[in-house]
Each structure stands twice: as structure tokens, then as C-alpha cells.
Design a protein around this motif. Sequence first.
Motif, PDB file in Angstrom:
ATOM      1  N   VAL A   1      14.126  17.126   0.177  1.00  0.00           N
ATOM      2  CA  VAL A   1      13.482  16.259   1.451  1.00  0.00           C
ATOM      3  C   VAL A   1      14.958  15.356   1.808  1.00  0.00           C
ATOM      4  CG1 VAL A   1      11.898  15.057   2.248  1.00  0.00           C
ATOM      5  CG2 VAL A   1      11.610  16.296  -0.152  1.00  0.00           C
ATOM      6  N   SER A   2      14.989  15.680   3.082  1.00  0.00           N
ATOM      7  CA  SER A   2      16.461  14.540   3.372  1.00  0.00           C
ATOM      8  C   SER A   2      16.359  13.450   2.939  1.00  0.00           C
ATOM      9  CB  SER A   2      16.375  14.583   4.650  1.00  0.00           C
ATOM     10  OG  SER A   2      17.400  13.172   5.310  1.00  0.00           O
ATOM     11  N   GLU A   3      17.474  12.307   2.538  1.00  0.00           N
ATOM     12  CA  GLU A   3      17.444  10.865   2.703  1.00  0.00           C
ATOM     13  C   GLU A   3      16.727   9.859   3.470  1.00  0.00           C
ATOM     14  OE1 GLU A   3      19.337   9.082  -0.870  1.00  0.00           O
ATOM     15  OE2 GLU A   3      20.595  11.194  -1.302  1.00  0.00           O
ATOM     16  N   GLU A   4      16.776  10.554   4.324  1.00  0.00           N
ATOM     17  CA  GLU A   4      16.751  10.187   5.592  1.00  0.00           C
ATOM     18  C   GLU A   4      15.061   9.365   6.075  1.00  0.00           C
ATOM     19  OE1 GLU A   4      19.613  11.696   5.997  1.00  0.00           O
ATOM     20  OE2 GLU A   4      20.753  10.454   5.275  1.00  0.00           O
ATOM     21  N   TYR A   5      14.221  10.663   5.754  1.00  0.00           N
ATOM     22  CA  TYR A   5      12.536  11.044   5.435  1.00  0.00           C
ATOM     23  C   TYR A   5      12.167   9.423   5.404  1.00  0.00           C
ATOM     24  CZ  TYR A   5       8.334  13.007   5.210  1.00  0.00           C
ATOM     25  OH  TYR A   5       6.728  13.181   5.540  1.00  0.00           O
ATOM     26  N   TRP A   6      10.871   9.703   6.288  1.00  0.00           N
ATOM     27  CA  TRP A   6      10.199   8.250   6.221  1.00  0.00           C
ATOM     28  C   TRP A   6       8.470   9.374   6.110  1.00  0.00           C
ATOM     29  CZ3 TRP A   6      11.232   3.194   5.397  1.00  0.00           C
ATOM     30  CH2 TRP A   6      13.048   2.550   5.288  1.00  0.00           C
ATOM     31  N   ALA A   7       8.384   8.752   5.301  1.00  0.00           N
ATOM     32  CA  ALA A   7       6.954   9.234   4.439  1.00  0.00           C
ATOM     33  C   ALA A   7       5.661   8.614   5.805  1.00  0.00           C
ATOM     34  CB  ALA A   7       6.235   9.208   2.895  1.00  0.00           C
ATOM     35  N   LYS A   8       5.025   9.762   5.791  1.00  0.00           N
ATOM     36  CA  LYS A   8       3.452   9.398   6.580  1.00  0.00           C
ATOM     37  C   LYS A   8       2.533   8.850   5.992  1.00  0.00           C
ATOM     38  CE  LYS A   8       5.569  13.044   9.417  1.00  0.00           C
ATOM     39  NZ  LYS A   8       5.309  14.641   9.874  1.00  0.00           N
ATOM     40  N   SER A   9       2.531   9.194   4.331  1.00  0.00           N
ATOM     41  CA  SER A   9       1.463   8.890   3.998  1.00  0.00           C
ATOM     42  C   SER A   9       1.568   7.025   3.844  1.00  0.00           C
ATOM     43  CB  SER A   9       1.498   9.542   2.421  1.00  0.00           C
ATOM     44  OG  SER A   9       1.562  10.698   2.554  1.00  0.00           O
ATOM     45  N   LYS A  10       0.262   6.887   3.881  1.00  0.00           N
ATOM     46  CA  LYS A  10      -0.067   5.595   3.580  1.00  0.00           C
ATOM     47  C   LYS A  10      -0.878   4.953   2.731  1.00  0.00           C
ATOM     48  CE  LYS A  10       1.923   4.528   8.118  1.00  0.00           C
ATOM     49  NZ  LYS A  10       2.395   4.787   7.673  1.00  0.00           N
ATOM     50  N   PRO A  11      -0.756   3.848   1.737  1.00  0.00           N
ATOM     51  CA  PRO A  11      -1.793   3.092   0.917  1.00  0.00           C
ATOM     52  C   PRO A  11      -3.065   3.475   1.322  1.00  0.00           C
ATOM     53  CG  PRO A  11       0.365   1.672   0.757  1.00  0.00           C
ATOM     54  CD  PRO A  11       0.249   3.118   2.716  1.00  0.00           C
ATOM     55  N   LYS A  12      -4.079   3.434   0.005  1.00  0.00           N
ATOM     56  CA  LYS A  12      -5.716   2.952   0.705  1.00  0.00           C
ATOM     57  C   LYS A  12      -5.627   1.461   0.818  1.00  0.00           C
ATOM     58  CE  LYS A  12      -7.222   7.945  -0.309  1.00  0.00           C
ATOM     59  NZ  LYS A  12      -8.676   8.070  -1.109  1.00  0.00           N
ATOM     60  N   PHE A  13      -4.852   0.824   0.278  1.00  0.00           N
ATOM     61  CA  PHE A  13      -4.967  -0.891  -0.291  1.00  0.00           C
ATOM     62  C   PHE A  13      -3.819  -1.258   0.909  1.00  0.00           C
ATOM     63  CE2 PHE A  13      -1.697   1.136  -2.867  1.00  0.00           C
ATOM     64  CZ  PHE A  13      -0.669   0.669  -2.871  1.00  0.00           C
ATOM     65  N   ASP A  14      -4.098  -3.138   1.386  1.00  0.00           N
ATOM     66  CA  ASP A  14      -3.576  -3.426   1.985  1.00  0.00           C
ATOM     67  C   ASP A  14      -2.322  -4.318   0.510  1.00  0.00           C
ATOM     68  OD1 ASP A  14      -4.848  -5.608   1.308  1.00  0.00           O
ATOM     69  OD2 ASP A  14      -5.684  -5.739   3.353  1.00  0.00           O
ATOM     70  N   PHE A  15      -1.133  -5.127   1.506  1.00  0.00           N
ATOM     71  CA  PHE A  15      -0.153  -6.337   0.588  1.00  0.00           C
ATOM     72  C   PHE A  15      -1.458  -7.257  -0.085  1.00  0.00           C
ATOM     73  CE2 PHE A  15       2.943  -3.440   1.563  1.00  0.00           C
ATOM     74  CZ  PHE A  15       3.698  -3.883   0.719  1.00  0.00           C
ATOM     75  N   GLN A  16      -1.958  -8.000   0.905  1.00  0.00           N
ATOM     76  CA  GLN A  16      -3.248  -8.474   0.076  1.00  0.00           C
ATOM     77  C   GLN A  16      -3.802  -8.178  -1.122  1.00  0.00           C
ATOM     78  OE1 GLN A  16      -2.045 -11.310   1.209  1.00  0.00           O
ATOM     79  NE2 GLN A  16      -4.005 -12.204   2.246  1.00  0.00           N
ATOM     80  N   TYR A  17      -4.231  -6.886  -0.424  1.00  0.00           N
ATOM     81  CA  TYR A  17      -5.252  -6.619  -2.287  1.00  0.00           C
ATOM     82  C   TYR A  17      -4.122  -6.380  -3.662  1.00  0.00           C
ATOM     83  CZ  TYR A  17      -7.333  -2.905  -5.181  1.00  0.00           C
ATOM     84  OH  TYR A  17      -8.356  -2.639  -6.087  1.00  0.00           O
TER      85      TYR A  17
END
Length: 179
Positions: A65-81
Motif C-alpha cells: 500500500v502506498s505510504e501516502e495512502y490515508w485510510a478511510k476506515s474510522k474508529p467506532k469511538f471518539d478521542f474522549q472515550y
Amino acid sequence: MKATLLTLILTSIVLSLNARSFPKDTLRGKNASYEREFIFSAIKMRNIQNKDTTHLMYFDDGKQVSEEYWAKSKPKFDFQYLMKVFKDFFTLHEQEQLKNEKVGTFGLSVVLDKNGNIIEMGFTFPKKNSVLSKFSADRFFEMETMFKKLLKWDIDNDEKKIVHLKFLLSFDIPKAIRL
């Protein structure tokens, strides 16, 4: 927040490229052992059972996978959690000690399976942290087990073709403890 995350990512990449020149040792416990690497003013901890030790990602067909690739997947939690889970791991005495820390970023590198579950992880924190720097291997194993149980991701369909999806998360330790 974005600047902090970008700084952590860039620092991690640079440090991982030059990591061979820094001292390492093994912290052994009953449940797991961790490789401890001293990088400038930080400590990087990695379970020695982790098999995926590179920052690179690969597709099912073996292509990188290209090192410049930015993942589209998202955590099911927020940073507060995430910060609350981190805070709740510590005893009240440890929380008081951590509140008095002037600065310090906690980094969490995760390797995910195709279902969004953490299969491997590593920790990075300041070498001078009065609590984390004194943890035993078994305490790190408890923390790793807790994070694996509570933190899940929503994997984008296109990214299910990636063997091990990788993310870096970071947050301010004193801020997390004050929540």
C-alpha cells in the motif's frame, strides 16, 4: 489536534527508520514480555509476540500500500472515550501522579484485522513519565488486553483488501487524566 497527530506520525516514521541505533531490552512478565526501546526522550513498548513489526501495509495480493495512502476506515469511538478508557485503567494514586505531569503524549499504534479488531499494538510514552515508566510487563499486558477488548474500528469495504490495517493514535496524558 491534527498538528499533534501529524507530528506524532512524522516522528514515528523518522524514528522507525533510525530505530536500530537505539538501545533495546526486554521486560518480562508472567503473561507477556515486551520489547522496550529507548528513543530520544520516549519509550516504545511492543509485545514480543507481535509479528507485524513494520509500518508498511500490504494488500491481499502482496502489493505494498502506498505510504501516502490515508485510510478511510474510522474508529467506532471518539478521542474522549479513548482517553476515558486510558484514565480508568489507573488507580486513584496513579491518576494523581499523572495529573502532576507537566507534559506527555501517549501514543498507541494498532494493527487491525479485516473486522476492525485490534490484533497487535504498541505504546509510546515519555521516558520520564512517573507511572508508565515503572509498569511491569504484566501491567502493559493488562492495558493491551483492555484496549483490544474496548476499541473497535469500522473497516471501509475497500480496505478489507489490506492484510493488516494500521493506525497511530495519540493524546495528551495529563489532559486524559483530568477528564
